[in-house]
Motif scaffolding. Structure first.
Motif, PDB file in Angstrom:
ATOM      1  N   PHE A 133      -6.582   8.141 -13.975  1.00 46.69           N
ATOM      2  CA  PHE A 133      -5.461   7.581 -13.227  1.00 46.69           C
ATOM      3  C   PHE A 133      -5.040   6.284 -13.912  1.00 46.69           C
ATOM      4  O   PHE A 133      -5.764   5.759 -14.779  1.00 46.69           O
ATOM      5  CB  PHE A 133      -5.842   7.312 -11.762  1.00 46.69           C
ATOM      6  N   LEU A 151       3.164  11.031  -2.565  1.00 48.47           N
ATOM      7  CA  LEU A 151       1.754  10.646  -2.564  1.00 48.47           C
ATOM      8  C   LEU A 151       1.385   9.921  -1.273  1.00 48.47           C
ATOM      9  O   LEU A 151       0.318  10.161  -0.696  1.00 48.47           O
ATOM     10  CB  LEU A 151       1.457   9.750  -3.768  1.00 48.47           C
ATOM     11  N   THR A 190      -1.754   6.291  -6.343  1.00 50.63           N
ATOM     12  CA  THR A 190      -1.629   7.404  -7.273  1.00 50.63           C
ATOM     13  C   THR A 190      -2.739   8.405  -6.993  1.00 50.63           C
ATOM     14  O   THR A 190      -3.484   8.254  -6.017  1.00 50.63           O
ATOM     15  CB  THR A 190      -1.674   6.908  -8.742  1.00 50.63           C
ATOM     16  N   PHE A 235      -2.493   2.454 -13.383  1.00 48.88           N
ATOM     17  CA  PHE A 235      -1.545   1.573 -12.718  1.00 48.88           C
ATOM     18  C   PHE A 235      -0.960   0.652 -13.781  1.00 48.88           C
ATOM     19  O   PHE A 235      -1.693   0.122 -14.614  1.00 48.88           O
ATOM     20  CB  PHE A 235      -2.229   0.733 -11.635  1.00 48.88           C
ATOM     21  N   ARG A 251       5.969   8.721  -5.623  1.00 51.38           N
ATOM     22  CA  ARG A 251       5.196   7.795  -4.813  1.00 51.38           C
ATOM     23  C   ARG A 251       5.312   8.127  -3.326  1.00 51.38           C
ATOM     24  O   ARG A 251       4.324   8.108  -2.593  1.00 51.38           O
ATOM     25  CB  ARG A 251       5.659   6.353  -5.047  1.00 51.38           C
ATOM     26  N   PRO A 298       6.246   8.070 -13.538  1.00 46.47           N
ATOM     27  CA  PRO A 298       6.180   9.217 -12.621  1.00 46.47           C
ATOM     28  C   PRO A 298       7.568   9.707 -12.267  1.00 46.47           C
ATOM     29  O   PRO A 298       8.537   8.950 -12.278  1.00 46.47           O
ATOM     30  CB  PRO A 298       5.462   8.637 -11.391  1.00 46.47           C
ATOM     31  N   SER A 348      -7.271  10.527  -4.251  1.00 48.71           N
ATOM     32  CA  SER A 348      -6.152   9.591  -4.147  1.00 48.71           C
ATOM     33  C   SER A 348      -6.718   8.203  -4.430  1.00 48.71           C
ATOM     34  O   SER A 348      -7.853   7.896  -4.053  1.00 48.71           O
ATOM     35  CB  SER A 348      -5.509   9.645  -2.763  1.00 48.71           C
TER      36      SER A 348
END
Length: 209
Positions: A179, A70, A171, A181, A67, A62, A158
């Motif tokens: 999405f 977000l 995220t 991770f 972050r 990203p 989210s």
């Protein structure tokens, strides 16, 4: 239709949609689908869409500061939801775990599999998660996709990854509901997906192969 009295169940459809079946067995599944009921055909179509959407996904790091943005957005969103009181909180239940299905072929003793598939069901959508092995360490990557019910409008969620009540990562979903991770240590986790009027808790998620 069956193959050696083996029913065309959801696990078999997953193997077929992912392309893990030998050519002959895949042909048998396709012949069975030609005469299958509407529910089985819907499952097959759903799986095809999922693998087409996720197999070629390239995950990039990203941008700097994303972050923090977000977190600020999520906290403001959560505060607004608590004020209005219109949020409905629901639990998503596990409906499929590839680790609980018979193996498609023999696996070498001690060999580490590279992927595990989990599917959860909530009232408004299904959630598909791939747990992926990493070559560089013993941690794992999580790829997920929110799949709305037919006719439902897609929402931006989210997505919080929690362990023992503490946030590991945060995220948001993209326009496809996807999405990811990266580099998550093995162990039990919780996912919390939050949209305008609903919050969905996915617990527990066993991050492991």
């Amino acid at each position: 239709m069956t193959e050696n009295n083996r029913p065309l169940d959801f696990a078999r459809l997953v193997e077929w949609a992912e392309g893990r079946l030998p050519e002959g067995e895949a042909r048998i599944v396709e012949e069975a689908l030609a005469g299958a009921d509407s529910a089985t055909l819907a499952d097959a179509a759903w799986l095809r869409r999922f693998f087409e959407a996720t197999d070629n996904v390239v995950i990039e790091s990203p941008p700097r500061g994303l972050r923090e943005t977000l977190v600020e957005t999520f906290e403001a969103h959560a505060t607004g939801r608590r004020t209005t009181g219109f949020v409905g909180r629901v639990l998503a239940g596990l409906t499929f775990d590839s680790n609980l299905q018979p193996a498609a072929g023999l696996r070498a003793v001690g060999a580490r599999q590279s992927r595990r598939q989990l599917i959860y069901h909530a009232e408004a959508f299904d959630l598909a998660i791939n747990v992926l092995a990493r070559e560089s360490d013993n941690n794992l990557d999580l790829d997920g996709q929110v799949l709305p019910r037919e006719g439902a409008e897609p929402e931006l969620f989210s997505v919080q990854l929690l362990r023992d009540g503490s946030e590991l990562a945060l995220t948001v979903t993209d326009e496809m509901g996807s999405f990811a991770f990266q580099s998550v240590a093995p162990g039990g986790c919780e996912l919390v997906l939050s949209a305008e009027t609903v919050e969905v808790s996915v617990l527990p998620i066993d991050v492991g192969l």
